[in-house]
Design a protein around this motif. Structure first.
Motif: not given
Length: 133
Positions: A57-64
């Motif tokens: 349904r949804r995907s997201a990525c937070l990069f550090h």
């Protein structure tokens, strides 16, 4: 990497094919490895008769920070939320004992023929609670 053997942990070394021209792992590769780690966990789910299909349904990525070629990385899959027909997975990506990325993947259970949302099976829901954070 300490050789931990848990069904929700996948350890890899970053392959050359995943490296961009700046020496960091391609953004899309974080999703690919997170989905592979999720598949590794999903193989351990209980058998359910008439199991629904699951769609993203949804995907997201937070990069550090960017991962580099041949760097050891650990993908840890947990469940952040269980809804009526959906489940949200939180994939923590670590390297060198530090958080490098966080990937969210939301699946919705659907009837395989109609693709209409259906409730998560009780056995699957119960199993998922073991990974709830």
């Amino acid at each position: 990497m300490d050789g931990t053997q848990r069904e929700n942990v996948t350890e890899i070394r970053i392959p050359f094919r995943d490296i961009d021209m700046h020496g960091h792992m391609h953004n899309a590769a974080y999703y690919a490895h997170a989905e592979a780690a999720l598949s590794g966990l999903w193989r351990h789910r209980p058998t359910v008769r008439n199991e629904p299909a699951y769609l993203v349904r949804r995907s997201a990525c937070l990069f550090h920070r960017g991962l580099r070629y041949d760097e050891p990385a650990r993908f840890i899959v947990n469940v952040s939320k269980i809804g009526g027909s959906s489940v949200s997975f939180a994939v923590r990506v670590e390297a060198g004992g530090q958080l490098v990325a966080e990937v969210e993947i939301v699946w919705v259970a659907v009837d395989p023929a109609r693709h209409a949302p259906v409730p998560l099976p009780a056995a699957t829901r119960e199993w998922l609670t073991g990974y709830l954070v």
